[in-house]
Scaffold this active site. Structure first.
Site, PDB file in Angstrom:
ATOM      1  N   HIS A  84       0.821  -1.222   0.000  1.00  0.00           N
ATOM      2  CA  HIS A  84       0.000   0.000   0.000  1.00  0.00           C
ATOM      3  C   HIS A  84       0.850   1.264   0.000  1.00  0.00           C
ATOM      4  O   HIS A  84       0.357   2.337  -0.317  1.00  0.00           O
ATOM      5  CB  HIS A  84      -1.069  -0.023   1.113  1.00  0.00           C
ATOM      6  CG  HIS A  84      -0.602   0.328   2.497  1.00  0.00           C
ATOM      7  ND1 HIS A  84      -0.312  -0.622   3.457  1.00  0.00           N
ATOM      8  CD2 HIS A  84      -0.409   1.519   3.097  1.00  0.00           C
ATOM      9  CE1 HIS A  84       0.037  -0.024   4.581  1.00  0.00           C
ATOM     10  NE2 HIS A  84      -0.016   1.276   4.389  1.00  0.00           N
ATOM     11  N   ASP A 221       1.273  -7.641   2.319  1.00  0.00           N
ATOM     12  CA  ASP A 221       1.396  -6.204   2.057  1.00  0.00           C
ATOM     13  C   ASP A 221       2.857  -5.762   1.880  1.00  0.00           C
ATOM     14  O   ASP A 221       3.417  -5.092   2.744  1.00  0.00           O
ATOM     15  CB  ASP A 221       0.726  -5.435   3.205  1.00  0.00           C
ATOM     16  CG  ASP A 221       0.365  -4.016   2.818  1.00  0.00           C
ATOM     17  OD1 ASP A 221       0.890  -3.508   1.809  1.00  0.00           O
ATOM     18  OD2 ASP A 221      -0.437  -3.394   3.539  1.00  0.00           O
ATOM     19  N   SER A 624       4.004   2.229   8.480  1.00  0.00           N
ATOM     20  CA  SER A 624       3.802   1.220   7.455  1.00  0.00           C
ATOM     21  C   SER A 624       5.099   0.990   6.711  1.00  0.00           C
ATOM     22  O   SER A 624       5.745   1.943   6.273  1.00  0.00           O
ATOM     23  CB  SER A 624       2.727   1.673   6.477  1.00  0.00           C
ATOM     24  OG  SER A 624       1.484   1.331   7.000  1.00  0.00           O
TER      25      SER A 624
HETATM   26  N1  ARG Z   1      -4.845   0.536   7.619  1.00  0.00           N
HETATM   27  C1  ARG Z   1      -3.554   0.613   7.004  1.00  0.00           C
HETATM   28  C2  ARG Z   1      -3.018   2.053   7.111  1.00  0.00           C
HETATM   29  O1  ARG Z   1      -3.569   2.851   7.794  1.00  0.00           O
HETATM   30  C3  ARG Z   1      -3.555   0.095   5.605  1.00  0.00           C
HETATM   31  C4  ARG Z   1      -4.349   0.878   4.613  1.00  0.00           C
HETATM   32  C5  ARG Z   1      -4.302   0.390   3.203  1.00  0.00           C
HETATM   33  N2  ARG Z   1      -5.249  -0.682   2.948  1.00  0.00           N
HETATM   34  C6  ARG Z   1      -6.589  -0.520   2.679  1.00  0.00           C
HETATM   35  N3  ARG Z   1      -7.327  -1.596   2.513  1.00  0.00           N
HETATM   36  N4  ARG Z   1      -7.181   0.649   2.568  1.00  0.00           N
HETATM   37  O2  ARG Z   1      -2.377   2.619   6.282  1.00  0.00           O
HETATM   38  N1  ASP Z   2      -1.429   1.420   8.062  1.00  0.00           N
HETATM   39  C1  ASP Z   2      -0.680   2.507   8.698  1.00  0.00           C
HETATM   40  C2  ASP Z   2       0.317   3.155   7.729  1.00  0.00           C
HETATM   41  O1  ASP Z   2       0.114   3.143   6.531  1.00  0.00           O
HETATM   42  C3  ASP Z   2      -0.009   2.048   9.933  1.00  0.00           C
HETATM   43  C4  ASP Z   2      -0.864   2.230  11.147  1.00  0.00           C
HETATM   44  O2  ASP Z   2      -1.639   3.196  11.210  1.00  0.00           O
HETATM   45  O3  ASP Z   2      -0.709   1.435  12.069  1.00  0.00           O
HETATM   46  O4  ASP Z   2       1.263   3.792   8.127  1.00  0.00           O
END
Ligand code: ARG
Ligand code: ASP
Length: 689
Positions: A84, A221, A624
């Site tokens: 991502h 990921d 991330s």
């Molecule tokens: N929750 C994670 C973060 O805050 C991954 C986000 C990307 N994935 C998604 N399905 N939107 O960045």
């Molecule tokens: N998914 C988040 C990021 O892209 C990480 C988190 O918020 O724990 O940095």
């Protein structure tokens, strides 16, 4: 020696953060935490983690782009981050003929790696406490404006000196603890970063938004890049003559895996946390801001979902937009719930009561009250601003008018943006969202906070729906050809369009009626926090404080651990390929895995292939892609998420519930071998076991 050890143990016993495993620590000061880390199982020294005299783990970690972390896994510049995090790059290289998002991408040799103009990675050269130098010249009795200008001048001197030391250097002075401390950060920034590999989205984004922020998780990921440098190993613009960068340090990979209870630490760049704010701010976040924003986003998500499920083309058009709306929406739900469950408002109030008693007669007297007054003044304006952002500013057609208006004189740039806009635009969604969010704007904002222009318009039309129908019928912006045909001469037509009028009227309202109060109170609040932060440190001299996250390098340490999300339930901390097969469903987009993965599994032998794991490392957005490191300093995982029940950790950390989610490094290796057939990459990696 013995005495020294005893003193050390005493010191660490004294200087504990509030909750075990809480904290994002400054690498340069890791010597203050190393005894505690070692107590918890770490076998490294402070110098192994951060050193300016020798290569240390910090030299293998980068800020990837401007919001993620990455790490070096070979001495030839090979870097890993999340799928991502590389998503934008992978998408940009994708077309109908080569859909790398869908099918994945694997360079089979160096000259197949794909350049990414604009993408940078930044290595931290060093970080120094420059508080004394920055405040040199600040005299008692100076006004805040005078203090600011001293800080600015001194910071400029420091960054200027620092960047003169070598090629590709940038430097920044960052305030920590609301300006009680200043650190100089010197980075070496590389500008030639090429895409090496990415799994298909059905692996890299497996589970999609359904599983996002959730456990059990089975997302692969990751994406791979390579940093290139000039022949002297210095940063350079893209050139065919560039060669793979030789880092001072890269990670060894451990294939031993992790088990519940193992020590791990995360070395990366968390973006933003607010651990030291008052109960008033926490109440605003948990009881006002989060719930209202969640409700507004639910409206939009429902509309998107309805149309996306009816039409495959619309689903593709809105998948990325939908993902970003859903990401924060889900996070806020966990955050608000976590704040309530932990009773943080009441806990902070009780703390503030004790603080106020202690502060009587000191320079900290009256601070909590002052902050309370400032919030009382700011919050209604701030809420109106948040409403504006989550309503008016989400109507796509209005955004288009603004983009076109500002680019009218540059036809090429304008047309590129117009093409990109219409590629992913489905007007029925926009119309329905217009009605839903403007209805909510009307119903939920207090009368005195609604723009006069809005009230008049609404009264004239009689209803939001009528207004919407008229606006979409009359606006030229719904017609791609008409928008493409606009030239410099058409400014009048743009500015007389009902969609632009609406965009502009609200912007004026924000600029004139909200922004001045928000800026003034925010400035005063930050200033009050400088004292309140120092006050909190003086009030609890035995507590170890870590500065709020600010996208600079931090160390968070803890253990691999499951958690109990609810009474009677315990989540184990490791997931496997078996779980992917259990979720696999060709009819559900988020769970439709590549046939090859099914075949590999069916052939047998991969039942217990590890995929993801949980730990108690205190992370945030920006972490991330961060390396997850074992007690010996070897790479065991790549951080990519948290569990949603623990997302209040940006405000308050609960050791029982807060967990970061990582990709098991062995699933990366599995993918390189079986999905990418790119095992040649193993030749440049170093394995610890
Ligand atoms: N929750 C994670 C973060 O805050 C991954 C986000 C990307 N994935 C998604 N399905 N939107 O960045
Ligand atoms: N998914 C988040 C990021 O892209 C990480 C988190 O918020 O724990 O940095």
């Amino acid at each position: 020696m013995k005495r020294k050890l005893l003193a050390l143990t005493l010191a660490t016993a004294l200087f504990q953060p509030l909750h075990a495993d809480e904290g994002m620590w400054l690498p340069a000061l890791i010597s203050q935490r190393i005894a505690d880390m070692q107590d918890k199982g770490c076998r490294l020294s402070a110098e192994d983690i951060y050193s300016v005299n020798q290569a240390s783990l910090k030299d293998a970690v980068v800020l990837f782009g401007s919001g993620c972390t990455g790490e070096l896994i070979s001495d030839e510049g090979l870097l890993v981050t999340n799928h991502h995090c590389g998503y934008g790059q992978i998408q940009r290289h994708s077309s109908v003929e080569h859909d790398y998002l869908k099918d994945g991408f694997w360079a089979m040799r160096r000259n197949e790696e794909l350049p990414n103009p604009g993408l940078t990675v930044s290595f931290l050269e060093r970080m120094d406490d420059v508080t004394a130098a920055v405040l040199n010249g600040v005299l008692p009795g100076m006004s805040e404006a005078q203090r600011d200008s001293v800080v600015k001048v001194r910071s400029a001197e420091l960054t200027h000196q620092a960047t003169a030391e070598g090629k590709g250097l940038t430097a920044r002075v960052e305030p920590l603890f609301y300006g009680n401390q200043y650190f100089l950060y010197v980075y070496r920034v590389f500008r030639d970063v090429r895409l090496v590999g990415a799994p298909p989205s059905s692996i890299g984004k497996f589970g999609g938004d359904t599983d996002n922020w959730m456990w059990p998780r089975h997302t692969g990921d990751f994406s791979l890049f390579r940093i290139y440098a000039d022949k002297d190993n210095n940063p350079a613009d893209y050139s065919e003559d560039n060669v793979p960068y030789r880092p001072k340090r890269s990670f060894r990979i451990s294939r031993k895996g992790v088990q519940e209870g193992d020590f791990t630490f995360v070395y990366g760049c968390p973006g933003s946390t607010r651990e030291y704010v008052t109960s008033d701010e926490v109440r605003y976040i948990g009881e006002v801001s989060d719930p209202q924003k969640i409700a507004l986003r639910t409206l939009r998500l429902n509309v998107q979902k309805k149309y996306m499920s009816q039409d495959q083309a619309v689903r593709i058009q809105y998948s990325s937009k939908n993902a970003s709306v859903a990401n924060a929406w889900k996070k806020w739900q966990g955050e608000a719930r976590g704040i309530a469950k932990m009773n943080t408002v009441a806990e902070k109030q009780a703390y503030e009561q004790r603080f106020r008693q202690w502060a009587r007669g000191t320079r900290y007297e009256g601070l909590v009250e002052k902050l309370g007054d400032l919030y009382a003044r700011r919050n209604p304006y701030y809420l109106a601003y948040e409403y504006y952002m989550e309503t008016v500013r989400t109507i796509e057609l209005l955004q288009l008018t603004a983009a076109v208006q500002s680019k009218l004189s540059d036809k090429k740039a304008k047309d590129a943006q117009v093409e990109a806009f219409f590629k992913d635009y489905y007007q029925p969604i926009d119309e329905e969202i217009f009605a839903a969010v403007m209805e909510a704007f009307d119903q939920h904002l207090p009368e005195s906070f609604k723009p006069a222009w809005f009230k008049e318009k609404l009264a004239a039309y009689g209803s939001v729906a009528t207004w919407r129908d008229d606006l979409f019928a009359r606006s030229l912006f719904t017609d791609k050809e008409k928008v493409l045909n606009l030239t410099e001469e058409d400014l009048d037509r743009v500015e007389n369009d009902p969609a632009w009028e609406m965009y502009n009227a609200f912007l004026q309202w924000y600029a004139e009626e909200l922004r001045p109060v928000i800026s003034e109170t925010t400035r005063a609040i930050t200033l009050a926090y400088r004292d309140y932060m120092q006050g909190q440190m003086d009030f609890e001299p035995g507590k170890a404080f870590y500065p709020d996250a600010n996208l600079t390098l931090r160390v968070a340490y803890g253990h691999v651990r499951g958690y109990a999300p609810a009474d009677g339930v315990y989540y184990r901390p490791v997931s496997t390929l078996k779980g992917i097969i259990e979720k696999d469903n060709p009819d559900i987009f988020d769970y439709n895995i590549p046939q090859t993965l099914r075949d590999i599994y069916a052939a047998g032998g991969h039942d217990s292939q590890p995929v993801c794991f949980l730990a108690t490392n205190h992370t945030s957005g920006g972490n991330s892609g961060s390396p997850v490191i074992n007690a010996d300093g070897d790479l065991v995982g790549i951080n990519f998420d948290r569990v949603w029940e623990g997302t209040m950790s940006d405000i308050v950390y609960d050791p029982e519930i807060c967990r970061n989610i990582s990709l098991d490094i062995r699933y990366l290796l599995f993918n390189i071998e079986h999905i990418g057939h790119a095992s040649y990459l193993f030749d440049e990696m170093k394995f610890a076991d």
